[in-house]
Design an enzyme around this catalytic site. Structure first.
Site, mmCIF file in Angstrom:
data_model
loop_
_atom_site.group_PDB
_atom_site.id
_atom_site.type_symbol
_atom_site.label_atom_id
_atom_site.label_comp_id
_atom_site.label_asym_id
_atom_site.label_seq_id
_atom_site.Cartn_x
_atom_site.Cartn_y
_atom_site.Cartn_z
ATOM 1 N N TYR A 153 0.710 -21.791 9.146
ATOM 2 C CA TYR A 153 1.856 -20.909 9.388
ATOM 3 C C TYR A 153 3.116 -21.742 9.641
ATOM 4 O O TYR A 153 4.191 -21.440 9.109
ATOM 5 C CB TYR A 153 1.566 -19.996 10.576
ATOM 6 C CG TYR A 153 2.600 -18.917 10.785
ATOM 7 C CD1 TYR A 153 2.625 -17.788 9.972
ATOM 8 C CD2 TYR A 153 3.554 -19.028 11.785
ATOM 9 C CE1 TYR A 153 3.581 -16.795 10.161
ATOM 10 C CE2 TYR A 153 4.504 -18.042 11.987
ATOM 11 C CZ TYR A 153 4.514 -16.926 11.171
ATOM 12 O OH TYR A 153 5.463 -15.951 11.352
ATOM 13 N N ASP B 20 0.844 -1.198 0.000
ATOM 14 C CA ASP B 20 0.000 0.000 0.000
ATOM 15 C C ASP B 20 0.881 1.250 0.000
ATOM 16 O O ASP B 20 1.679 1.458 0.917
ATOM 17 C CB ASP B 20 -0.899 -0.009 1.239
ATOM 18 C CG ASP B 20 -1.847 1.183 1.280
ATOM 19 O OD1 ASP B 20 -1.412 2.247 1.751
ATOM 20 O OD2 ASP B 20 -2.991 1.033 0.848
#
Length: 277
Positions: free
Chosen positions: A190, A37
């Protein structure tokens, strides 16, 4: 003399941000803060500039091949190569995440393993001789967290190739979609993703030995970040300590290793984590 360049992926916050901060203070060259972003990346840049630090910024989404190629082309046009690459970008679902295991498996492996691999495939040709690569792993990436001995033996195989490792990662995703993953792989996407990162780091080191490039994986510690829901006791700067050690200070003999947050080399292949630290 060519400008030295360091790049940190996913570095607008958390450990990645602290790694950029540490590099800005000590690295003799240009440091790139990157983020998916742009707004968050520019804010992170401004925050560091308030501290008197001056990293450069470039948008980089490790899950987007076009973004990676655009960044590669920019670096090729502006510099002679990359001296330090820290692969920090990653995701983790919270323990109470509503998404089904199949979705968590696919997304976690896509970002944490397959996108890291794409990043390396695209950026490794820019690595200078003598460069250092730091792949962020985890304590949970220790091989002892994989229940199946047969799988652990595959991960440990010194002849394991990247394509074979990627096939193993995909086998986990497929098993998770079928609901058959727990017995062999355990119940954490994970864990699997970070075991994959550590195994990949070892393979990459074997492939790059002739170019004096150092590739290591690192467990940064349990850090107070968004990813840990701010449960970790360590600050982000403490979490950046071991990655910075590998990027700047570790002897050249440290290569293909799994390093702990205290900068100690840990035996990734031991049967129990406690025995290796």
């Amino acid at each position: 003399m060519a400008t030295k360049v360091a790049v940190v992926t996913g570095s607008n916050k958390g450990i990645g941000f602290a790694i950029v901060r540490g590099l800005c203070k000590r690295f003799d060259g240009v440091v790139y803060l990157t983020s998916r972003d742009i707004g968050r990346g520019k804010q992170a840049l401004a925050d560091l500039e308030k501290e008197g630090l001056h990293p450069k910024y470039h948008q980089l989404d490790v899950t987007d091949k076009q973004s990676l190629e655009k960044f590669r082309d920019y670096m090729k046009s502006k510099y002679s190569g990359i001296d330090v690459l820290v692969n920090n970008a990653a995701i983790a679902f919270s323990n109470d995440a509503p998404e089904p295991v199949s979705v968590q498996a696919e997304q976690t492996l896509f970002v944490n393993y397959f996108s890291l691999l794409s990043t390396c495939d695209i950026l490794f040709p820019l690595l200078k001789n003598g460069a250092r690569v730091v792949n962020l792993s985890s304590a949970l990436g220790h091989l002892s967290f994989i229940p199946s001995k047969a799988l652990r033996d595959r991960f440990k195989d010194e002849k394991l190739t990247i394509s074979e490792l990627s096939s193993l990662m995909q086998q986990y995703v497929d098993a998770a979609k079928q609901g058959t993953q727990v017995a062999e792989w355990g119940n954490s996407s994970y864990v699997v993703s970070k075991a994959g990162v550590t195994a990949l780091s070892k393979i990459q080191q074997r492939l790059l030995n002739d170019r004096d490039i150092k590739v290591n994986s690192v467990h940064p510690g349990y850090v107070d970040t968004d990813m840990t829901s701010h449960k970790g006791p360590l600050t982000i700067d403490e979490g950046a300590s071991a990655p910075l050690y590998l990027a700047l200070d570790a002897p050249d003999s440290v290569r293909g290793q799994y390093v702990w947050h205290n900068s100690k080399i840990v035996n990734w292949e031991s049967e129990k984590l406690e025995e290796s630290i």
